[in-house]
Write an enzyme that holds these catalytic residues in place. Structure first.
Site, PDB file in Angstrom:
ATOM      1  N   HIS A 390     -57.191  60.376  30.281  1.00 19.19           N
ATOM      2  CA  HIS A 390     -56.926  58.934  30.214  1.00 19.19           C
ATOM      3  C   HIS A 390     -57.464  58.305  28.930  1.00 19.19           C
ATOM      4  O   HIS A 390     -57.110  57.166  28.591  1.00 19.19           O
ATOM      5  CB  HIS A 390     -57.563  58.240  31.435  1.00 19.19           C
ATOM      6  CG  HIS A 390     -56.819  57.028  31.885  1.00 19.19           C
ATOM      7  ND1 HIS A 390     -55.916  56.362  31.097  1.00 19.19           N
ATOM      8  CD2 HIS A 390     -56.840  56.335  33.054  1.00 19.19           C
ATOM      9  CE1 HIS A 390     -55.429  55.320  31.745  1.00 19.19           C
ATOM     10  NE2 HIS A 390     -55.965  55.295  32.941  1.00 19.19           N
ATOM     11  N   ASP A 394     -52.160  56.639  28.523  1.00 20.47           N
ATOM     12  CA  ASP A 394     -52.200  55.525  29.476  1.00 20.47           C
ATOM     13  C   ASP A 394     -51.430  55.895  30.739  1.00 20.47           C
ATOM     14  O   ASP A 394     -50.553  56.780  30.737  1.00 20.47           O
ATOM     15  CB  ASP A 394     -51.595  54.267  28.857  1.00 20.47           C
ATOM     16  CG  ASP A 394     -52.420  53.740  27.695  1.00 20.47           C
ATOM     17  OD1 ASP A 394     -53.651  53.966  27.699  1.00 20.47           O
ATOM     18  OD2 ASP A 394     -51.840  53.114  26.786  1.00 20.47           O
TER      19      ASP A 394
END
Length: 419
Positions: A390, A394
């Protein structure tokens, strides 16, 4: 005259390995390039070949010892020197001859095995031989240079069962020797086994992935009807033309290429304070090997057709079982596909393969009721998962990439027209 056996070059940045097993012992005859030892590195098991023909002399390292590249681990003597060094006293010679006679196989077995037909078995093959109680000298090997593979042993065991007898009946002595003595009632046992070098590396890399990356997994499911129908329709023509079976991994590899082209961050990784993007797709394919999980790489998957991808995967699987994968086979990789479905997994959260930033997890196909145009139908469904870092990717990008893969699998035409 004795020749030295040295640890060969093991690959870029690999300077040492661990003696996993000696395949030959002092006094054994050996041919040129015949493996005499199995050497475990951080990624693969490497066989150390003999540089000359002769007889094994001195072993200069023991199982479990760490040895550096170029280190001398054994010597090989020529036949003349070996003959002189192995002369024994008459009494010892008589005893050795008596022992040889006592251990000689019956005449029938001697006829089945050709004179001097000694086979070097890998650890996985040796375990299978002991477990199933088969005679390796009666099995024709399909591996490199006619060597036995684990599949050869399993096939021989199945053949004996189908002939009306059990493997234990065919080789009771081997079965008894391989079976541990039953534990006494109420007895509790422990066994400590040192982790192999490869298992230590796997543990270290996976733990490092959890500690250094912000891992998250997104899920979806896909209807496998179209892929199953395509495989059923074209499997015979495909196999006839390309001499390889049309599998599911080819479809998912090409679908992944579409997704990574549209969402390039999923095909990138972080290096320091920079993001490294790739205009190519090198797919690491997780393959189960006797000593652990390995991830050989399909180079330039975006430029390969289904047939070449399937051939690459089949070749990797075979060489992983035989223990003949090289360091170069596993170097690099920009994205990983892991298929837990072959072991029956319904759903999982795969861990990324550093320094990569994403991994696609495939799972088993099962018939489930789904709503289609307002009606409930039974369809072959598969859960798919994308674990990602992450820090770089995204949620929107991860979900989009997985959705592209789903749509390509449910409508394979998209892979032909690049949608």
């Amino acid at each position: 005259m004795a020749s030295e056996v040295k640890v060969p070059t093991l690959g870029e940045s690999v300077t040492e390995g661990t003696i996993g097993e000696w395949l030959k012992k002092p006094g054994d005859p050996v041919k040129v390039d015949e493996p005499i030892a199995s050497l475990e590195t951080d990624k693969v098991a490497v066989e150390v070949p003999s540089p000359v023909a002769g007889v094994i002399g001195e072993l200069k390292a023991e199982v479990g010892d760490t040895v550096e590249v170029g280190a001398v681990i054994a010597t090989v003597e020529d036949d003349v020197a070996a003959g002189e060094s192995t002369k024994v006293a008459p009494r010892e010679q008589d005893a050795a001859q008596a022992e040889t006679k006592a251990s000689s196989p019956p005449p029938a077995a001697a006829k089945e095995a050709a004179p001097g037909d000694t086979q070097t078995l890998s650890p996985a093959v040796r375990r299978a031989v002991l477990e199933h109680g088969v005679d390796p000298s009666t099995i024709k090997g399909t591996g490199k240079d006619g060597r036995l593979t684990k599949e050869d042993v399993l096939a021989a065991a199945e053949a004996k069962k189908s002939d009306g007898g059990t493997v234990e009946d065919a080789a009771p002595d081997q079965a008894k020797a391989a079976s541990p003595a039953p534990a006494a009632t109420g007895e509790r046992r422990e066994e400590r086994v040192k982790m192999t070098r490869m298992r230590q590396t796997i543990a270290r890399r996976l733990k490092g992935a959890q500690e250094n990356a912000a891992l998250l997994t997104t899920f979806n499911d896909c209807d496998m009807s179209a892929v199953i129908e395509a495989r059923e329709k074209y499997k015979d023509l495909f196999a006839k033309k390309h001499d390889i079976k049309l599998g599911f991994m080819g479809f998912f590899a090409k679908a992944a290429c579409l997704a990574l082209k549209d969402v390039p961050s999923v095909n990138a990784y972080i290096e320091g304070d920079e993001i490294v993007y790739h205009d190519y797709v090198d797919i690491s394919v997780a393959v189960s090997a006797p000593n652990g999980l390995v991830v050989p790489v399909i180079r330039d998957a975006q430029a390969k057709g289904f047939a070449q991808i399937e051939k690459d995967i089949a070749d990797f699987g075979k060489r992983a079982r035989d223990g003949t994968l090289t360091m170069d086979d596993m170097k690099g990789g920009t994205f990983t596909i892991s298929n837990g479905g072959v072991f029956g997994s319904l759903m999982s959260t795969p861990i990324i393969n550093p320094p990569q930033s994403a991994v696609l997890g495939l799972h088993r196909i099962e018939d489930r009721p789904v709503a289609i145009d307002g009606k409930v139908e039974i369809r072959p469904m598969m859960y798919i998962a994308l674990s990602y870092d992450h820090r770089l990717i995204d949620g929107r990008e991860a979900v989009t990439a997985l959705k592209i893969i789903k749509e390509a699998i449910e409508d394979p035409t998209r892979m032909l027209i690049d949608l």
